[in-house]
Design a protein around this motif. Sequence first.
Motif, short mmCIF file in Angstrom:
data_model
loop_
_atom_site.label_atom_id
_atom_site.label_comp_id
_atom_site.label_asym_id
_atom_site.label_seq_id
_atom_site.Cartn_x
_atom_site.Cartn_y
_atom_site.Cartn_z
N ASP A 110 -2.61 7.86 -3.10
CA ASP A 110 -3.64 6.81 -2.92
C ASP A 110 -4.26 6.43 -4.26
OD1 ASP A 110 -3.21 6.90 -0.24
OD2 ASP A 110 -5.21 7.59 0.32
N ILE A 113 -1.78 4.65 -6.60
CA ILE A 113 -1.49 3.27 -6.20
C ILE A 113 -2.63 2.36 -6.70
CG2 ILE A 113 -1.35 1.68 -4.22
CD1 ILE A 113 0.15 3.93 -2.70
N ASP A 179 0.52 -1.69 -2.02
CA ASP A 179 0.28 -0.42 -1.32
C ASP A 179 1.39 -0.16 -0.29
OD1 ASP A 179 -1.80 1.78 -0.59
OD2 ASP A 179 -1.37 0.84 1.32
#
Length: 212
Positions: A110, A113, A179
């Motif tokens: 996460d 990204i 994403d």
Amino acid sequence: MKEMSAMNRKLIQNLAERLSKQVKHFNKTEAEGLIRQFNGLVGDHPSVSGRTVHGLDRGKFRNILHNTFQMTDDMIMDRVFHAFDKNNDGFVSAKEWIEGLSIFLRGTLDEKIKYCFQVYDLNGDGYISREEMFHMLKNSLIRQPTEEDPDEGIKDLVEITLKKMDHDHDSRLSYADFDKAVREENLLLEAFGNCLPDAKNILAFEQLAFQT
């Protein structure tokens, strides 16, 4: 002199304790090692407009990226500097150094990204446009001298990349597009240039920073 170094040690320990609570992925001992390393890299404090600034300027920061993490792309190195320099004052502070390294060295998918998207969104408008892709790929690809018009090959690559990553078909990559594409295929995380260190360089850096 001994008193001074004891005071410095205490200051570093206090800062490390505070930062290790605020920043993920580093404990207090590791934060302390990174602060000591940071102080060594900064060296003499530069003076800007009459005030002393304690931080890594763009030149020193780029040298670290180049020499320690083998980054070579000027545009990407500039963007990594911007990602670390959160308050945009032209220097990476000790806090920004540790916050940045926590993602750079040990970030979750996460976090990586978000970081990579920020690096690749050259103008900061929330999208990676065709033009931005073209500039980054043009810089990162090795050109073949036999190619008559190497730009054509890069344009083709941009179109292939858009086809693979542009889920809402608006000819640019939003954060949601990026994403989704990276979660489906992790190799696309650094699709537009190397902005994260490889495992070997991370290990070498951490061994140096965390040695007691």
